[in-house]
Design a protein around this motif. Structure first.
Motif, PDB file in Angstrom:
ATOM      1  N   GLU A  15      15.808  -4.400 -38.047  1.00 51.13           N
ATOM      2  CA  GLU A  15      15.950  -3.119 -37.382  1.00 51.13           C
ATOM      3  C   GLU A  15      17.127  -3.191 -36.420  1.00 51.13           C
ATOM      4  N   LYS A  16      17.771  -2.073 -36.242  1.00 54.34           N
ATOM      5  CA  LYS A  16      18.821  -1.976 -35.231  1.00 54.34           C
ATOM      6  C   LYS A  16      18.205  -1.212 -34.064  1.00 54.34           C
ATOM      7  N   ILE A  17      18.141  -1.854 -32.916  1.00 52.98           N
ATOM      8  CA  ILE A  17      17.534  -1.247 -31.736  1.00 52.98           C
ATOM      9  C   ILE A  17      18.643  -0.800 -30.789  1.00 52.98           C
ATOM     10  N   ASP A  64      16.449   1.998 -35.681  1.00 57.43           N
ATOM     11  CA  ASP A  64      16.815   2.343 -37.046  1.00 57.43           C
ATOM     12  C   ASP A  64      16.378   1.230 -37.985  1.00 57.43           C
ATOM     13  N   PHE A  65      15.590   1.590 -38.977  1.00 56.38           N
ATOM     14  CA  PHE A  65      15.163   0.644 -39.996  1.00 56.38           C
ATOM     15  C   PHE A  65      16.358   0.311 -40.884  1.00 56.38           C
ATOM     16  N   GLU A  66      16.615  -0.954 -41.107  1.00 60.46           N
ATOM     17  CA  GLU A  66      17.739  -1.346 -41.953  1.00 60.46           C
ATOM     18  C   GLU A  66      17.284  -1.957 -43.273  1.00 60.46           C
ATOM     19  N   SER A  67      16.328  -2.870 -43.239  1.00 61.33           N
ATOM     20  CA  SER A  67      15.886  -3.463 -44.500  1.00 61.33           C
ATOM     21  C   SER A  67      14.544  -4.160 -44.320  1.00 61.33           C
ATOM     22  N   ILE A  68      13.895  -4.401 -45.447  1.00 66.16           N
ATOM     23  CA  ILE A  68      12.660  -5.188 -45.462  1.00 66.16           C
ATOM     24  C   ILE A  68      12.701  -6.059 -46.711  1.00 66.16           C
TER      25      ILE A  68
END
Length: 67
Positions: free
Chosen positions: A9-11, A51-55
């Motif tokens: 996540e990008k915080i 912002d969710f970036e990847s899992i």
């Protein structure tokens, strides 16, 4: 089964601070970096956006136990 899950996540944090008047743009940047590096700004930082970036998930193979 064991699975390792990684979430990236990008915080974005935001702080409202006061800086001295009359500083140049470079001096303002240096002042803010100095506050951050000294830890003075940390208590004022609030999470503003995530912002969710990847899992991703990895299955970990475990040895079979003897019966």
């Amino acid at each position: 089964m064991k699975v390792i899950v990684q979430v990236v996540e990008k915080i974005i944090s935001e702080a409202h601070i006061h800086i001295p008047d009359g500083l140049t743009e470079d001096a303002i940047k240096q002042h803010i970096v100095g506050l951050y590096n000294s830890g003075e700004i940390i208590p004022d930082l609030n999470i503003f956006q995530v912002d969710f970036e990847s899992i991703s998930a990895t299955i970990v193979q475990q040895p079979q136990e003897a019966a």
